[in-house]
Design a protein around this motif. Structure first.
Motif, PDB file in Angstrom:
ATOM      1  N   ALA A  50      10.092   2.707 -20.887  1.00 55.48           N
ATOM      2  CA  ALA A  50       8.880   2.119 -21.459  1.00 55.48           C
ATOM      3  C   ALA A  50       7.673   2.333 -20.556  1.00 55.48           C
ATOM      4  O   ALA A  50       6.551   2.556 -21.027  1.00 55.48           O
ATOM      5  CB  ALA A  50       9.093   0.632 -21.714  1.00 55.48           C
ATOM      6  N   TRP A  51       7.899   2.277 -19.246  1.00 57.54           N
ATOM      7  CA  TRP A  51       6.814   2.409 -18.273  1.00 57.54           C
ATOM      8  C   TRP A  51       7.260   3.261 -17.102  1.00 57.54           C
ATOM      9  O   TRP A  51       8.458   3.313 -16.778  1.00 57.54           O
ATOM     10  CB  TRP A  51       6.371   1.033 -17.771  1.00 57.54           C
ATOM     11  N   TYR A  52       6.285   3.905 -16.478  1.00 57.58           N
ATOM     12  CA  TYR A  52       6.560   4.759 -15.318  1.00 57.58           C
ATOM     13  C   TYR A  52       5.615   4.399 -14.183  1.00 57.58           C
ATOM     14  O   TYR A  52       4.433   4.110 -14.404  1.00 57.58           O
ATOM     15  CB  TYR A  52       6.373   6.245 -15.667  1.00 57.58           C
ATOM     16  N   ILE A  53       6.141   4.452 -12.978  1.00 53.22           N
ATOM     17  CA  ILE A  53       5.334   4.307 -11.773  1.00 53.22           C
ATOM     18  C   ILE A  53       5.360   5.636 -11.032  1.00 53.22           C
ATOM     19  O   ILE A  53       6.429   6.238 -10.842  1.00 53.22           O
ATOM     20  CB  ILE A  53       5.893   3.216 -10.846  1.00 53.22           C
ATOM     21  N   LEU A  54       4.193   6.096 -10.604  1.00 52.83           N
ATOM     22  CA  LEU A  54       4.108   7.218  -9.674  1.00 52.83           C
ATOM     23  C   LEU A  54       3.701   6.623  -8.331  1.00 52.83           C
ATOM     24  O   LEU A  54       2.578   6.133  -8.173  1.00 52.83           O
ATOM     25  CB  LEU A  54       3.086   8.251 -10.139  1.00 52.83           C
ATOM     26  N   ALA A  55       4.630   6.630  -7.394  1.00 56.16           N
ATOM     27  CA  ALA A  55       4.390   6.021  -6.086  1.00 56.16           C
ATOM     28  C   ALA A  55       4.309   7.094  -5.017  1.00 56.16           C
ATOM     29  O   ALA A  55       5.087   8.058  -5.027  1.00 56.16           O
ATOM     30  CB  ALA A  55       5.513   5.034  -5.743  1.00 56.16           C
ATOM     31  N   GLU A  56       3.357   6.917  -4.096  1.00 58.94           N
ATOM     32  CA  GLU A  56       3.245   7.835  -2.970  1.00 58.94           C
ATOM     33  C   GLU A  56       3.073   7.032  -1.688  1.00 58.94           C
ATOM     34  O   GLU A  56       2.186   6.183  -1.590  1.00 58.94           O
ATOM     35  CB  GLU A  56       2.060   8.795  -3.150  1.00 58.94           C
ATOM     36  N   PHE A  57       3.956   7.298  -0.713  1.00 57.25           N
ATOM     37  CA  PHE A  57       3.881   6.698   0.606  1.00 57.25           C
ATOM     38  C   PHE A  57       3.492   7.789   1.598  1.00 57.25           C
ATOM     39  O   PHE A  57       3.888   8.944   1.449  1.00 57.25           O
ATOM     40  CB  PHE A  57       5.231   6.112   1.048  1.00 57.25           C
ATOM     41  N   ALA A  58       2.739   7.429   2.633  1.00 58.42           N
ATOM     42  CA  ALA A  58       2.374   8.389   3.672  1.00 58.42           C
ATOM     43  C   ALA A  58       2.354   7.690   5.015  1.00 58.42           C
ATOM     44  O   ALA A  58       1.946   6.527   5.125  1.00 58.42           O
ATOM     45  CB  ALA A  58       1.019   9.014   3.378  1.00 58.42           C
ATOM     46  N   SER A  59       2.787   8.409   6.060  1.00 54.34           N
ATOM     47  CA  SER A  59       2.883   7.818   7.395  1.00 54.34           C
ATOM     48  C   SER A  59       2.537   8.859   8.451  1.00 54.34           C
ATOM     49  O   SER A  59       2.731  10.066   8.252  1.00 54.34           O
ATOM     50  CB  SER A  59       4.303   7.293   7.628  1.00 54.34           C
ATOM     51  N   GLY A  60       2.053   8.385   9.572  1.00 51.53           N
ATOM     52  CA  GLY A  60       1.772   9.270  10.689  1.00 51.53           C
ATOM     53  C   GLY A  60       3.011   9.625  11.483  1.00 51.53           C
ATOM     54  O   GLY A  60       2.959  10.481  12.379  1.00 51.53           O
ATOM     55  N   GLU A  61       4.129   9.000  11.182  1.00 50.25           N
ATOM     56  CA  GLU A  61       5.377   9.250  11.907  1.00 50.25           C
ATOM     57  C   GLU A  61       6.273  10.177  11.090  1.00 50.25           C
ATOM     58  O   GLU A  61       6.554   9.891   9.914  1.00 50.25           O
ATOM     59  CB  GLU A  61       6.099   7.933  12.163  1.00 50.25           C
ATOM     60  N   PRO A  62       6.741  11.282  11.656  1.00 48.21           N
ATOM     61  CA  PRO A  62       7.603  12.211  10.900  1.00 48.21           C
ATOM     62  C   PRO A  62       8.820  11.509  10.316  1.00 48.21           C
ATOM     63  O   PRO A  62       9.507  10.746  11.002  1.00 48.21           O
ATOM     64  CB  PRO A  62       8.013  13.246  11.958  1.00 48.21           C
TER      65      PRO A  62
END
Length: 469
Positions: free
Chosen positions: A280-292
């Protein structure tokens, strides 16, 4: 439409602009008179094409003396008609294309108004920095337009709107004088912040000719996932958990209804269903970090906990940049995918993040009663409460009949937004489309204050005269 522009004004404009700096050719002008959704069509007798700040100042000076209205246009990607002239002189910033400076120590980039957002991104990448404002139209959207409309985009959750990312401005004021405010300071407590007046002013207080933009470091790790959920309430709970899991490293958290995904599958070539089964619903999530590796690990933990809690029905994590771009393309093509589906009432609204599920439920029930059979395509930046709530004509219905009911239907949606302490324009501005309607939702005190500011800077009201108060 405004009265014809006097011949002597045209002659003076030609003189200050010189060869190549203007056009009266209908074929050259025509693409600038139509908004990309074909809702707004305009007219102008003269296209000014300055290529320096001095030429912009000369054009505005001539028009100020004559009381001649001007509409300024960047990449013509606006969605509320503010960039489409209706008889005014059209001043295009397309030839102001220089990136004047990029400084990794100051984390700043100075770009002229006609530079595209994609060119800014490329220049920042050249010094291993990033300008964290992304739009689907970044190949044509320009710095001047982004600043003048206080553009939002998909990274607002972490980095804020355009006004949070502008360090300084250069602009030509309505009297033709140049204000050089291209400072790159993070702190300057010396009175009114004039740049903030110009940001989001939609060209009514002057012409932005250049901007000093704030850059951020390039992240060492990034994770993108498409997540299927049952309800907006589940999405809201997952957003809270994502913030806790990452310690603030959530760059984007976008929500899409299934109908919008179906439109993309049907109308955008190369689009593939992101998950094995429809949701019924979708989330597009993006995480970003300075640590590899940190963003990937956080995404894995977040999804595992969401599955265990019954909030996540299914998910896929991009394994390559190409896969991440394919997932993002579904989100970025939500509006283009609607075009073949017929007449649409579009709403760019914001409510407190906690009220997003309630808004979606109440507005959808109201639309079902007012326009039975209408199709709802809701999507947007759930992380900051900005929902694009689009009401399409019934499948097989009449475009004309649906368009004729737009104003009444939009009033219903906007009244619901206002009742929740929201805004009828989250990131697109008011433009010609919403200026008059906004009076219904703003107090007399607020309107009077805005009018006083405008009157003090543009007493002849020559700058984008049909927009704002």
């Amino acid at each position: 439409m405004n009265a014809a522009v006097p011949a002597d004004v045209i002659s003076r404009l030609k003189a200050v602009l010189g060869a190549g700096g203007w056009s009266e050719d209908p074929d050259r002008i025509a693409p600038k008179l139509v908004e990309w959704r074909d809702r707004w069509v305009g007219a102008t007798p003269f296209l000014a094409l300055p290529n320096t700040t001095a030429q912009v100042a000369a054009v505005v000076g001539v028009c100020a003396e004559a009381g001649q209205p001007i509409t300024t246009q960047g990449g013509n990607t606006g969605l509320v008609g503010g960039q489409i002239p209706q008889g005014e002189i059209l001043l295009s910033t397309e030839r102001l294309r220089a990136i004047r400076e990029v400084d990794a120590y100051d984390d700043a980039l100075v770009a002229e108004a006609g530079v595209t957002l994609s060119a800014v991104h490329a220049a920042a990448a050249g010094v291993r920095r990033r300008f964290p404002l992304g739009l689907a139209s970044e190949g044509s959207a320009t710095v001047g337009g982004v600043v003048s409309t206080n553009a939002g985009g998909t990274q607002v959750l972490r980095y804020g709107m355009a006004r949070n990312l502008v360090l300084g401005l250069e602009a030509v004021l309505p009297n033709g004088e140049v204000w050089n405010g291209l400072k790159r300071l993070r702190k300057d407590n010396t009175g009114y912040d004039l740049k903030q007046l110009l940001i989001g002013a939609e060209g009514t207080l002057g012409v932005v000719t250049a901007a000093a933009l704030k850059l951020v470091p390039v992240m060492a790790s990034r994770a993108v996932a498409m997540i299927g959920v049952a309800t907006p309430e589940a999405a809201l709970e997952l957003l809270s958990r994502a913030k806790d899991e990452t310690g603030g490293a959530v760059e984007a958290f976008e929500l899409m209804g299934r109908l919008g995904v179906d439109f993309a599958l049907r109308n955008i070539a190369g689009t593939r269903d992101p998950l094995g089964q429809p949701h019924a619903w979708y989330i597009l999530a993006e995480f970003a970090s300075g640590e590899p590796g940190s963003a990937e690990s956080a995404m894995e933990r977040f999804l595992a906990a969401g599955l265990e809690a019954g909030l996540v029905a299914d998910a896929v994590v991009a394994q390559t940049d190409a896969q991440a771009k394919a997932l993002w393309a579904i989100r970025e093509n939500q509006s283009p995918a609607q075009k073949p589906e017929g007449a649409t009432w579009k709403h760019d609204v914001a409510v407190p993040v906690s009220r997003v599920p309630a808004f979606l439920a109440e507005a959808t029930a109201a639309m079902a009663a007012f326009a039975p059979g209408a199709r709802i395509a809701a999507f947007g930046h759930v992380g900051d409460g900005n929902i694009h709530y689009d009401v399409l004509r019934p499948d097989g219905g009449s475009d004309a009949e649906h368009a004729a009911r737009r104003d009444r239907g939009s009033r219903i949606v906007h009244d619901i937004v206002a009742s929740m302490g929201g805004s009828i324009s989250a990131e697109h501005g008011l433009g010609a489309m919403k200026t008059e309607e906004a009076r219904r939702y703003k107090s007399n005190v607020e309107v009077a204050a805005m009018q006083a500011v405008r009157q003090s800077l543009d007493p002849k009201r020559i700058m984008n005269p049909r927009v704002l108060f």
